[in-house]
Design an enzyme around this catalytic site. Structure first.
Site, PDB file in Angstrom:
ATOM      1  N   LYS A 128      53.742   9.067   3.188  1.00  0.00           N
ATOM      2  CA  LYS A 128      53.686   7.790   3.907  1.00  0.00           C
ATOM      3  C   LYS A 128      53.971   6.685   2.873  1.00  0.00           C
ATOM      4  O   LYS A 128      53.261   5.684   2.782  1.00  0.00           O
ATOM      5  CB  LYS A 128      52.287   7.689   4.537  1.00  0.00           C
ATOM      6  CG  LYS A 128      52.113   6.623   5.559  1.00  0.00           C
ATOM      7  CD  LYS A 128      52.776   6.922   6.877  1.00  0.00           C
ATOM      8  CE  LYS A 128      52.681   5.670   7.741  1.00  0.00           C
ATOM      9  NZ  LYS A 128      53.768   5.432   8.643  1.00  0.00           N
TER      10      LYS A 128
ATOM     11  N   ASP B 265      46.549  18.100   6.120  1.00  0.00           N
ATOM     12  CA  ASP B 265      45.446  18.508   6.980  1.00  0.00           C
ATOM     13  C   ASP B 265      45.869  18.373   8.440  1.00  0.00           C
ATOM     14  O   ASP B 265      45.780  19.318   9.241  1.00  0.00           O
ATOM     15  CB  ASP B 265      44.234  17.605   6.676  1.00  0.00           C
ATOM     16  CG  ASP B 265      42.972  18.080   7.356  1.00  0.00           C
ATOM     17  OD1 ASP B 265      43.016  19.121   8.031  1.00  0.00           O
ATOM     18  OD2 ASP B 265      41.937  17.405   7.222  1.00  0.00           O
TER      19      ASP B 265
END
Ligand code: NAP
Length: 588
Positions: free
Chosen positions: A227, A305
Site C-alpha cells: 500500500k 493476513d
C-alpha cells in the site's frame, strides 16, 4: 541433547541445512505435533495418507520416520502445565522440518499464543500459503481453476510488531507529545497509537525467499503487494527493497514488468521470472477478476493476513487451506484452521488443511512425486462425491464419510495406480496454453492489459504507443498529412536524415509552417518543415519527469528512445488519460 518426553527415532536420519540448502536423506526423521481438539483425528488420517503416497512414489526406497513432539494441551499434560515446552522448540529446530495440527491457546493467565511463540522463538519469518482450486471443491467463483497462487506473508514486522500505546496511559501521552511537539504530527487527542516498523532486512529476506521459490518451482512471476501509495516509507519501501533484491541478487533470472512490456513486447523470455507490484486494494479485485495473472505474491504482514484468508475463501478452501511458517533453517507446516473442539474425537472433520500442508512439506523436501500423487487423486475422490460433512452440505448428492474413511478412499486411489506422467503433461499443456494467451493479449493491447490486470503505470514506457507512424524526409507534406489523418494521429516521427537524426512532424507544424506561410503541402517535402533533432527520453523516465519536460519545453509530446532507435511516443493526452484513470498513483 537428552529429551524428557520426546523420543527421537533410532531409525532414520535428521534433515540438515548447509549453505541455505536442505539436505534430505531417504529416511528422514520428521517432527509432528498431533494438536488439540480435532488435531488427533486429522493427524492420524494424514500420517496414513502421507506414508502411503511416499511408499507408492518411491517403492519403499524412501520412508519418513515420524517423531512425536508436544505443544498445547498434550504438552501441558506431560510438562506440568507448560503448553510450549523448551524441548519442543529445541527439537523443532533440530529436526528442521515438522508439521503440526491446530492448537488451543489457553485464555487468560498471560499465555503467549503458541503460534506467536513458535514464530518468534524459531524466527519463522515467512508465512507461506499456497492457494489453488481442486476440481469438485465447492467455490463461489465461476472459474475457480484460475486461482493458483502462493502467498509469502512477512511474519515478524509491520503492525504485528506489538508496539502499541493505549489511549490514556502515560506511555501513550509521552509518545503523542513527542510526535506532536517534536515531529509536527497532527492527530486527535487521546488517540491510541501503534507503530508500523518495516525494515530492509525483514522485507528483503521475505522477497528473497519468494523469488527463490518461484525459481525452484518454475513459476512465472512474483508480485509485491503493498500500500505504498499511502504508506510510502513502510509499504512503499517494502516494494522498493523487493525490486532491489530482485535486481541485485537475481538479476540474471528476473525482469520487471516494465521490461516485459517495453523490451520484450509482452512476450516473457524463457527462464525469466517477472517481478511486478500491485497496490493491495487492487490486488483484492484482481484475485477475483484476473487471478490467472498472478503466481507468487510477497507481501507485508497485514496485507498478507487479509489476503491469505480472502483468496483461500475464493476457492472454497478455508477449511482445506494449507500453510507453513518458514525460516532459513527451519520449517513448521500447519493446519490453518483451529481446533474445532465441538468435533473433537468424532472422526468427522475434513483433514484437507493438514493434508495439503503435508503436501507442501513433501514439496519443500523435494519429494514432488509423493506430493503430486496426493494432489492428483484428491480431486478424483472429491469429484466422486466422497467428502466429509463440511463439503457434503454444499454438494448435492454427495456421500458424507468420516475423516478416516476419507483417508481410506484417498489411499485406495493412491495404491490403485495413478498415471502421473499423463496428468502432469496435461497440466503443463494447459499452463502453456494460458501463458500464450496472456502473451498475445499483452502484445496486442498493452494499455488495456495494464488496466485490466491492475498495473499502475509509472514510467513513459508504460504509457507509450508502440506502433509508431513514421514518414521519410523525401515524402511530400501532403502525403504525411494523409498518414496522420488515416491513422488518426496528431504527429508522425520522421526517419533519420543523413546525419542519423530523427525528426518529428506535427499537425501544429502544418498550421504554423505551411498554412500561415501560404505554402502548398503538395510542394513541400517533409524535410522542409520537420523539427530536428528529435527530443526523446528513455522508457524508464518517470511520468512526473516527462510532465516536467513537456511543461518546461512547451512540447505536447515526447518520443521514447532505446539506444539510437525511437520505440514509442507519449503525448499530453496519454498522460491526461492515465491521470484520469489512476489519479496521483502514477507519479508516486
Ligand atoms: P476453528 O477451530 O477453526 O473452528 C471454526 C469452524 O470452522 C468449525 O466450527 C467448523 O465449522 C469449521 N472447521 C474448522 N476446522 C474444520 C475441519 N478440519 N473440517 C471441517 N470444518 C472445520 O475456529 P475457532 O472455533 O474460532 O477456534 C477454536 C480454537 O482453535 C481456539 O482455541 C483457537 O485459539 C484455536 N485456533 C488455533 C489455530 C491454530 O492452531 N493454527 C488457528 C485458529 C484457531 P462448522 O461449525 O460450520 O462445521
Amino acid at each position: 541433547m537428552e529429551y524428557r518426553h520426546i523420543k527421537i527415532p533410532t531409525t532414520g536420519e535428521k534433515i540438515t541445512v548447509a549453505n541455505g540448502q536442505l539436505k534430505v536423506p531417504d529416511q528422514p526423521i520428521i517432527g509432528y505435533v498431533e494438536g488439540d481438539g480435532i488435531g488427533p483425528d486429522i493427524t492420524k488420517a494424514c500420517l496414513r495418507i502421507w506414508d502411503a503416497a511416499v511408499t507408492k512414489a518411491y517403492g519403499g526406497k524412501r520412508k519418513i520416520h515420524w517423531c512425536e513432539t508436544y505443544l498445547g494441551e498434550k504438552a501441558a499434560g506431560l510438562y506440568d502445565g507448560n503448553y510450549c515446552p523448551d524441548e519442543t522448540l529445541k527439537v523443532l529446530q533440530d529436526l528442521v522440518v515438522s508439521i503440526k495440527g491446530p492448537l488451543t491457546t489457553p485464555v487468560g493467565g498471560g499465555f503467549r499464543s503458541l503460534n506467536v511463540a513458535l514464530r518468534q522463538d524459531l524466527d519463522l519469518y515467512a508465512c507461506v500459503r499456497p492457494v489453488r482450486h481442486y476440481a469438485g471443491v465447492p467455490s463461489p467463483l465461476k472459474a475457480p481453476g484460475k486461482v493458483d497462487v502462493v502467498i509469502f506473508r512477512e511474519n515478524t514486522e509491520d503492525v504485528y510488531a506489538g508496539i502499541e500505546y493505549k489511549s490514556g496511559t502515560p506511555e501513550n501521552e509521552k509518545v503523542a507529545k513527542f510526535l506532536k511537539q517534536e515531529m509536527g504530527a497532527k492527530f486527535f487527542e487521546g488517540a491510541g497509537i501503534g507503530i508500523k516498523p518495516i525494515s530492509a532486512f525483514g522485507s528483503k529476506r521475505l522477497v528473497r525467499m519468494a523469488i527463490q521459490y518461484a525459481i525452484d518451482n518454475g513459476r512465472e512471476s512474483v508480485t509485491l503487494v503493498h500500500k505504498g501509495n499511502i504508506m510510502k516509507f513502510t509499504e512503499g519501501a517494502f516494494r522498493n527493497w523487493g525490486y532491489e533484491v530482485a535486481r541485485e541478487e537475481f538479476g540474471n533470472v528476473t525482469i520487471t514488468e516494465e521490461q516485459l512490456y517495453n523490451e520484450y513486447k509482452g512476450k516473457q523470455p524463457e527462464g525469466k521470472i517477472v517481478i511486478k507490484d500491485r497496490i493491495a486494494d487492487i490486488m483484492f479485485q484482481m484475485m477475483l477478476l484476473r487471478p490467472d495473472e498472478f503466481d507468487v505474491l510477497a507481501t507485508p504482514n497485514l496485507n498478507g493476513d487479509y489476503l491469505s484468508d480472502s483468496v483461500a475463501a475464493e476457492v472454497g478452501g478455508m477449511g482445506i487451506a494449507p500453510g507453513a511458517n518458514i525460516s532459513d533453517n527451519c520449517a513448521v507446516f500447519e493446519a490453518t484452521h483451529g481446533t474445532a473442539p465441538k468435533y473433537a474425537n468424532l472422526n468427522k472433520v475434513n483433514p484437507g488443511s493438514l493434508l495439503f500442508s503435508g503436501v507442501m512439506m513433501l514439496e519443500h523436501m523435494g519429494w514432488k512425486e509423493a506430493a503430486d500423487l496426493i494432489t492428483l487423486v484428491y480431486p478424483e475422490v472429491v469429484s466422486d462425491g466422497i467428502v466429509t460433512y463440511d463439503f457434503a452440505r454444499q454438494i448435492d448428492g454427495a456421500t458424507e464419510v468420516g475423516t478416516s474413511q476419507f483417508a481410506d478412499a484417498l489411499i485406495e486411489r493412491i495404491n490403485g495406480g495413478v498415471d502421473l506422467d499423463t496428468k502432469r503433461r496435461a497440466q503443463q499443456e494447459l499452463l502453456a496454453k494460458e501463458r500464450k494467451q496472456r502473451e498475445i493479449r499483452r502484445l496486442l493491447q498493452p494499455m488495456e492489459e495494464m488496466v485490466d490486470t491492475g498495473r499502475v503505470p509509472h514510467t513513459v514506457g508504460d504509457l507509450m504507443t508502440h506502433s509508431l507512424m513514421t514518414v521519410s524526409d523525401t515524402e511530400s507534406v501532403e502525403q504525411a498529412m494523409h498518414t496522420m489523418t488515416d491513422n488518426n494521429v496528431s504527429s508522425v516521427v520522421v526517419e533519420p536524415n543523413a546525419a542519423g537524426e530523427w525528426g518529428i512532424l506535427t499537425r501544429r507544424d502544418i498550421v504554423t509552417k505551411v498554412v500561415r506561410n501560404n505554402k502548398s503541402p503538395a510542394s513541400l517535402k517533409v524535410k522542409d518543415i520537420a523539427s530536428r533533432p528529435l527530443f526523446s527520453v528513455p522508457a524508464e523516465t518517470s511520468i512526473h519527469e516527462a510532465a516536467t519536460i513537456l511543461a518546461d519545453k512547451g512540447y505536447s509530446r515526447v518520443t521514447i528512445s532505446q539506444g539510437d532507435k525511437i520505440i514509442g511516443i507519449v503525448t499530453e493526452t496519454d498522460i491526461f488519460n492515465a491521470v484520469e484513470k489512476y489519479g496521483a498513483a502514477i507519479t508516486e
